[in-house]
Design a protein around this motif. Sequence first.
Motif, short mmCIF file in Angstrom:
data_model
loop_
_atom_site.label_atom_id
_atom_site.label_comp_id
_atom_site.label_asym_id
_atom_site.label_seq_id
_atom_site.Cartn_x
_atom_site.Cartn_y
_atom_site.Cartn_z
N LEU A 111 0.81 -1.22 0.00
CA LEU A 111 0.00 0.00 0.00
C LEU A 111 0.84 1.27 0.00
O LEU A 111 0.34 2.36 -0.21
CB LEU A 111 -0.95 0.01 1.20
CG LEU A 111 -0.32 0.09 2.59
CD1 LEU A 111 -0.36 1.50 3.11
CD2 LEU A 111 -1.08 -0.82 3.52
N SER A 112 2.12 1.16 0.19
CA SER A 112 2.96 2.33 0.40
C SER A 112 3.08 3.33 -0.75
O SER A 112 3.25 4.51 -0.49
CB SER A 112 4.36 1.91 0.84
OG SER A 112 5.08 1.39 -0.24
N PRO A 113 2.98 2.96 -2.02
CA PRO A 113 3.15 3.97 -3.07
C PRO A 113 2.09 5.07 -3.02
O PRO A 113 2.30 6.15 -3.56
CB PRO A 113 3.04 3.18 -4.37
CG PRO A 113 3.23 1.77 -4.01
CD PRO A 113 2.82 1.62 -2.59
N PHE A 114 0.96 4.80 -2.38
CA PHE A 114 -0.14 5.75 -2.38
C PHE A 114 -0.16 6.64 -1.14
O PHE A 114 -0.99 7.54 -1.06
CB PHE A 114 -1.46 4.98 -2.47
CG PHE A 114 -1.48 4.02 -3.62
CD1 PHE A 114 -1.56 4.47 -4.93
CD2 PHE A 114 -1.36 2.66 -3.40
CE1 PHE A 114 -1.56 3.58 -5.99
CE2 PHE A 114 -1.36 1.76 -4.45
CZ PHE A 114 -1.46 2.22 -5.75
N VAL A 115 0.70 6.40 -0.19
CA VAL A 115 0.67 7.13 1.08
C VAL A 115 1.89 8.05 1.18
O VAL A 115 3.03 7.59 1.16
CB VAL A 115 0.66 6.14 2.28
CG1 VAL A 115 0.66 6.89 3.60
CG2 VAL A 115 -0.52 5.20 2.19
N PRO A 116 1.65 9.37 1.29
CA PRO A 116 2.78 10.30 1.48
C PRO A 116 3.49 10.02 2.80
O PRO A 116 2.85 9.82 3.83
CB PRO A 116 2.13 11.68 1.49
CG PRO A 116 0.77 11.49 0.89
CD PRO A 116 0.38 10.07 1.19
N LEU A 117 4.81 10.03 2.75
CA LEU A 117 5.65 9.79 3.91
C LEU A 117 6.54 11.01 4.11
O LEU A 117 7.33 11.35 3.23
CB LEU A 117 6.48 8.53 3.69
CG LEU A 117 7.41 8.06 4.80
CD1 LEU A 117 6.65 7.83 6.10
CD2 LEU A 117 8.11 6.78 4.36
N VAL A 118 6.38 11.66 5.26
CA VAL A 118 7.08 12.91 5.54
C VAL A 118 8.05 12.71 6.69
O VAL A 118 7.66 12.29 7.78
CB VAL A 118 6.08 14.04 5.89
CG1 VAL A 118 6.82 15.34 6.18
CG2 VAL A 118 5.07 14.23 4.76
N ALA A 119 9.31 13.01 6.43
CA ALA A 119 10.34 12.96 7.47
C ALA A 119 10.23 14.21 8.34
O ALA A 119 9.99 15.31 7.83
CB ALA A 119 11.73 12.88 6.85
N VAL A 120 10.42 14.03 9.64
CA VAL A 120 10.43 15.15 10.58
C VAL A 120 11.74 15.07 11.35
O VAL A 120 12.08 14.02 11.90
CB VAL A 120 9.22 15.06 11.55
CG1 VAL A 120 9.25 16.21 12.54
CG2 VAL A 120 7.91 15.04 10.78
#
Length: 159
Positions: A111-120
Motif C-alpha cells: 500500500l505504500s506507493p499511495f501514502v505520502p511519507l514525511v520525514a520530521v
Amino acid sequence: LQNPPLPTHQETRIRAHSSGMPRLQSDTQAAGYNAPNPPARVLIVEDNHHLAQLFSDLLEVLGCTSDVALSARSGLDMVHKKRPDLIFCDLRLPGEMDGFGFAREFRSMSLSPFVPLVAVTGLCTAEDREKAMQAGFDRIFIKPLKFNEIQELVDSLHR
C-alpha cells in the motif's frame, strides 16, 4: 439589550485556517457534513511523547484523526491496523530501527506507493536529505514544525 450566550464546547469546534487564526465551526461542519471528504487518517511516528501529542492536537485542529507510535516497529504495526492516508516520521528514532529504516520497510509494503511519507527532524544536513529521499520519504519538515506547511500538505490530500 442582552448579548447572546456563548457557544458551548458541544456546539463549536476550533479550526485554524491559512491566516493562523482560529475559526469557530458548527458541529455539523466539524463533523464533515459540509465537506465532501472524510477526515484524513494520519500516523505520527515520534519517540518524544509530548511532541507527538502536540502534533496530534495540531492535526485534530486541521480536521484529521491521528494515531501515535513511539517507535518505528510500533509504527509499522499501526500501518497495517490503521491504513493511514499520511505518515509523519521522526528520522532520529531510538532503538533497533530509525526513521530511515521505517521508510525503507514501509515502502516495501504493497500500500505504500499511495501514502505520502514525511520525514520530521530537528537537524537536516544535505546528506540526511539525500538519505531520506533514498529511503522513501516524499518530503522533509524541519522542527519546529510550521503550521502552514502541515496545513498545505493535509489540504493536498483532498485534491
